[in-house]
Structures are given as C-alpha cells and as structure tokens.
Design a protein around this motif. Structure first.
Motif, short mmCIF file in Angstrom:
data_model
loop_
_atom_site.label_atom_id
_atom_site.label_comp_id
_atom_site.label_asym_id
_atom_site.label_seq_id
_atom_site.Cartn_x
_atom_site.Cartn_y
_atom_site.Cartn_z
N SER A 208 0.83 -1.03 0.08
CA SER A 208 -0.03 -0.02 -0.01
C SER A 208 0.78 1.21 0.08
CB SER A 208 -0.79 -0.01 1.17
OG SER A 208 -0.15 -0.05 2.46
N PHE A 209 1.92 1.19 0.69
CA PHE A 209 2.64 2.31 0.73
C PHE A 209 3.45 2.53 -0.71
CE2 PHE A 209 7.26 4.03 0.98
CZ PHE A 209 7.02 5.23 1.39
N SER A 210 3.99 1.42 -1.25
CA SER A 210 4.43 1.41 -2.62
C SER A 210 3.63 2.08 -3.57
CB SER A 210 4.94 0.15 -3.14
OG SER A 210 6.13 -0.45 -2.21
N VAL A 211 2.03 1.64 -3.51
CA VAL A 211 1.09 2.41 -4.46
C VAL A 211 0.92 3.69 -4.25
CG1 VAL A 211 -1.36 2.26 -5.08
CG2 VAL A 211 -0.20 0.14 -4.94
N PHE A 212 0.82 4.23 -2.96
CA PHE A 212 0.86 5.53 -2.50
C PHE A 212 2.14 6.31 -3.07
CE2 PHE A 212 0.55 9.21 -0.06
CZ PHE A 212 -0.82 9.50 0.38
N ALA A 213 3.32 5.71 -2.94
CA ALA A 213 4.43 6.43 -3.29
C ALA A 213 4.45 6.79 -4.70
CB ALA A 213 5.74 5.73 -2.83
N PHE A 225 13.56 5.73 -6.85
CA PHE A 225 12.92 6.20 -5.74
C PHE A 225 12.07 5.42 -4.89
CE2 PHE A 225 9.17 8.68 -4.22
CZ PHE A 225 9.84 9.51 -3.57
N LEU A 226 11.23 4.55 -5.46
CA LEU A 226 10.64 3.73 -4.63
C LEU A 226 11.36 2.57 -3.71
CD1 LEU A 226 8.04 2.56 -4.00
CD2 LEU A 226 7.95 0.78 -5.80
N ALA A 227 12.57 2.29 -4.19
CA ALA A 227 13.38 1.37 -3.44
C ALA A 227 14.17 2.27 -2.19
CB ALA A 227 14.52 0.98 -4.47
N ALA A 228 14.56 3.52 -2.56
CA ALA A 228 15.06 4.51 -1.53
C ALA A 228 14.02 4.58 -0.41
CB ALA A 228 15.39 5.79 -2.13
N GLN A 229 12.89 4.82 -0.70
CA GLN A 229 11.90 5.06 0.03
C GLN A 229 11.50 3.81 0.96
OE1 GLN A 229 9.95 7.89 1.08
NE2 GLN A 229 10.87 9.17 -0.30
N LEU A 230 11.52 2.83 0.46
CA LEU A 230 11.44 1.45 1.30
C LEU A 230 12.34 1.17 2.17
CD1 LEU A 230 9.85 -0.77 -1.60
CD2 LEU A 230 8.58 -0.09 0.49
N CYS A 231 13.73 1.56 1.69
CA CYS A 231 14.76 1.29 2.58
C CYS A 231 15.16 2.36 3.46
CB CYS A 231 16.12 0.94 1.48
SG CYS A 231 16.10 -0.49 0.71
N ALA A 232 14.63 3.56 3.23
CA ALA A 232 15.36 4.68 4.17
C ALA A 232 14.26 4.67 5.33
CB ALA A 232 15.36 6.03 3.31
N GLY A 233 14.65 5.52 6.29
CA GLY A 233 13.79 5.78 7.70
C GLY A 233 13.35 4.36 8.42
N GLY A 234 12.34 4.31 9.12
CA GLY A 234 12.00 3.35 9.90
C GLY A 234 10.98 2.40 9.27
N THR A 267 1.73 6.33 6.31
CA THR A 267 2.91 6.73 6.16
C THR A 267 3.32 7.59 5.00
OG1 THR A 267 3.71 4.78 7.45
CG2 THR A 267 5.46 5.60 6.10
N GLY A 268 2.77 7.23 3.92
CA GLY A 268 2.74 7.90 2.68
C GLY A 268 2.24 9.28 2.78
#
Length: 311
Positions: A208-213, A225-234, A267-268
C-alpha cells in the motif's frame, strides 16, 4: 467445587509457546540490526541500548513491586520494549532520553493499562513519539562517520538523490536500528521461519505504501525512488517488528490486511503530503488506535455459516 475455572470472553487463541519464548525469538531476530547498529555507530549506540533496556526492566520491576503485583520481568517483554526503543533512537541521544523513554513506555503505556496484553498502542513507538515531541532537536540529531547531516529521507524531501545500495547495507545516517535494511530483513526471516509473525501485515503495509508513493510521491513509477523510500527511515523496522505486535494489531486475518494498508497509506501521507520526511511511528500508533474498529468490521465467518453448499 474442587476446581476453579478461568472464564474469559472470546476470541481464544491457543499457542503452546509461552510469552517468554516468543519474546526471546523477537530478541534474537533483533540481534542483526542491534549488532550492526553498534558496529555502525560505535560505543554511543551501545550506551543507548544498555540504558534503554535497563530502564525498561527496572521500571517494570519497581512498579510491580510497589503495587504488590506479580513481577513479570521474566517474560522478557520489557527487554523487547527497551531494545526496540533504543533502536529507534539516534546514537547521539543524551543519557536521559533512553531513560525517560523507557519509563514512559513501561509505566504510562504498558503498566498503567494493565501490563502485558493490555496496552492500547506499541509502548516503544509511543515513547519514541513522546520523545520526538518533547526533545525534537535531540531526536533528530544524526551523525554518521563523525559528520552531522540530514537523513536520506530528509535529503530526498529536499530533492537530493541518495545511494540505494548504501541504504540497503546501512552506510547512512539514521537511528541505531533503522539504517541497515539487510540486517532488518535477516531478523524478519527469523520471525517468519519460527512463525512469530506472518506476511499479512508487512506485505499489505509495504504494498500500500508503494502504491501511494507511485501515485503521490512526485516521481511516478521510478523504481530507484521507490526502493530508496522503502529502505530509508524506519519503514522496514516498524513494519516487521512493531506493526506486527500481537497486542496492538488485529487478530482477524482480513483485519490484519486492512491494518497494514492503513499503516502504509498513513506513512505515505506523512512522508509525501506533510511537512515531515518520516512518519512510520505516527502511522503505526494511529493505526493501533483503530484496531478495535478494524476487528469490529472484519469478523471471521462463524463456523457453519456463510460457507459454500456442497451437493
């Protein structure tokens, strides 16, 4: 009557494993991220971990002693709370942050609501949000290789590019336990292999976060960009280790999927539509509050009803 029966309302969940066994498996699963965090950030990270875990265990012990309750520190849930809190703190945090955070998590979020199994939100994340609100500067002071700088999420928020491989391996600034996606995934595999968690919540959250991103991240279908968002932060740490907390997540199968989707979407919203670069902690605790409603609207079909008829 010679026997006293313990009667409680449904649902009833049976598991041969004790709470201490499950908590021990969670502690083992957290070891890769913990060890990497200490290697990555040095002795300061170890100090934060020791203070947080010790503070959590002592708070639980002292409170239960003072209240003349059964001491439950041997179930290791306080250790898990303390370690998760530490992994959500920067290594540069002054000594009083893990101490205050551990007292808040155990006393105000866990014990005052009845102890293990009664808390209405994840204690470690509630404590992290409390510290973020109270000590915003200290909680966002990140140092890597002796250089203070923005986290990868903050850099992306500012339009800068980041190295995804470094994010996956953990060569970046952040909290003690969130930087290495690889270490977190190793721990997640341990949880899955020993059936401490299943994939409903993590997968629904990440998807769901990936779709929102993709829809609202401003980069379209950009895999980098998607991979970076998934791996970054908590996101990874929160998804596998805190969103799946038995006490604060739904017990219904459909409810777990809905719950995970809500976390991913929130989160998104925080990351892409709000002013903050991160939002996993707030997304999870807000979703924790929605769990009673989620379970109410996603009840399983009663046995013998609603099934297909066989000719």
């Amino acid at each position: 009557m010679t026997e006293m029966w313990n009667i409680s309302s449904n649902p009833h969940i049976r598991d041969k494993r004790k709470s201490s066994d499950l908590m021990s498996l969670v502690l083992i699963a957290l070891l890769p991220a913990t060890i990497f965090g200490v290697i990555n950030f040095g002795i300061d990270a170890l100090k934060v971990i020791v203070l947080s875990v010790t503070g959590s265990v002592l708070t639980e012990y002292v409170y239960e002693k003072l209240m003349h309750k059964k001491v439950t520190v041997d179930d290791r849930s306080a250790e898990v709370t303390g370690l998760l809190l530490a992994l959500n703190l920067p290594a540069s945090a002054p000594w009083y942050l893990p101490v205050l955070g551990s007292v808040f998590a155990i006393l105000f979020v866990k014990q005052l609501f009845g102890g293990l199994g009664q808390n209405f939100m994840n204690p470690a994340l509630a404590a992290r949000c409390f510290l973020l609100i109270s000590f915003a500067g200290k909680m966002t002071d990140f140092t890597y290789d002796a250089v203070s700088g923005a986290t990868p999420l903050a850099a992306m928020k500012a339009g800068e590019s980041v190295n995804v491989l470094n994010l996956f391996l953990g060569k970046t600034a952040g909290t003690i336990g969130e930087t290495s996606t690889l270490a977190i995934l190793i721990g997640a595999v341990i949880l899955l292999v020993f059936k401490v968690i299943d994939l409903r919540i993590p997968l629904s959250c990440l998807l769901s976060f990936s779709v929102f991103a993709i829809l609202f991240g401003g980069h379209g279908f950009d895999l980098h960009f998607l991979a970076a968002q998934l791996c970054a932060g908590g996101l990874m740490l929160g998804t596998f280790f805190m969103a799946t907390d038995y006490v604060t997540s739904p017990i219904t199968k459909n409810g777990q999927i809905v719950y995970g989707c809500i976390i991913g979407i929130l989160t998104g919203v925080f990351r892409f539509l709000g002013s903050a670069s991160e939002g996993v902690s707030y997304a999870i605790i807000l979703s924790n509050l929605l769990v009673p409603l989620i379970e109410k609207v996603t009840p399983p079909t009663a046995f013998g009803k609603g099934g297909k008829k066989h000719e």
